[in-house]
Design a protein around this motif. Sequence first.
Motif, short mmCIF file in Angstrom:
data_model
loop_
_atom_site.label_atom_id
_atom_site.label_comp_id
_atom_site.label_asym_id
_atom_site.label_seq_id
_atom_site.Cartn_x
_atom_site.Cartn_y
_atom_site.Cartn_z
N GLY A 1 0.79 -1.23 0.00
CA GLY A 1 0.00 0.00 0.00
C GLY A 1 0.82 1.28 0.00
O GLY A 1 0.26 2.37 0.03
N GLU A 2 2.13 1.16 -0.03
CA GLU A 2 3.01 2.33 -0.03
C GLU A 2 3.65 2.50 -1.41
O GLU A 2 4.13 1.53 -1.99
CB GLU A 2 4.13 2.17 1.01
CG GLU A 2 3.64 2.16 2.43
CD GLU A 2 3.12 3.51 2.87
OE1 GLU A 2 3.70 4.54 2.49
OE2 GLU A 2 2.11 3.53 3.59
N PRO A 3 3.67 3.72 -1.93
CA PRO A 3 4.33 3.94 -3.22
C PRO A 3 5.85 3.83 -3.07
O PRO A 3 6.43 4.33 -2.11
CB PRO A 3 3.92 5.36 -3.60
CG PRO A 3 3.54 6.02 -2.33
CD PRO A 3 3.05 4.93 -1.42
N THR A 4 6.48 3.11 -3.99
CA THR A 4 7.93 2.98 -4.00
C THR A 4 8.45 3.27 -5.40
O THR A 4 7.74 3.10 -6.38
CB THR A 4 8.40 1.59 -3.57
OG1 THR A 4 7.90 0.63 -4.50
CG2 THR A 4 7.93 1.23 -2.18
N GLN A 5 9.69 3.71 -5.47
CA GLN A 5 10.31 3.96 -6.76
C GLN A 5 11.76 3.50 -6.71
O GLN A 5 12.49 3.83 -5.78
CB GLN A 5 10.26 5.45 -7.12
CG GLN A 5 10.80 5.75 -8.50
CD GLN A 5 10.69 7.22 -8.84
OE1 GLN A 5 11.38 8.04 -8.24
NE2 GLN A 5 9.82 7.53 -9.77
#
Length: 71
Positions: free
Chosen positions: A17-21
């Motif tokens: 549920g967390e945006p990562t890049q």
Amino acid sequence: MPTGPLHDRAVNSMVDGEPTQKVFPCRCMIGEDHIEGVDFFPDEEEPEGLSFAGAEEIWLSSGMDEDYDFR
């Protein structure tokens, strides 16, 4: 196989549920930095009637060039 100039390739994903890049070096034929995967910030149109507050002054001080009319 031809390659392009060295640039960055960013891959967006959702993890728990967390945006990562993650960013990787890339030599694809695009030749410039690019992002793949989930779009964290979808393009939002500016509401009609709202614009940059100083656009009129900038245009008037720039010789009223039609290519730079940001009003």
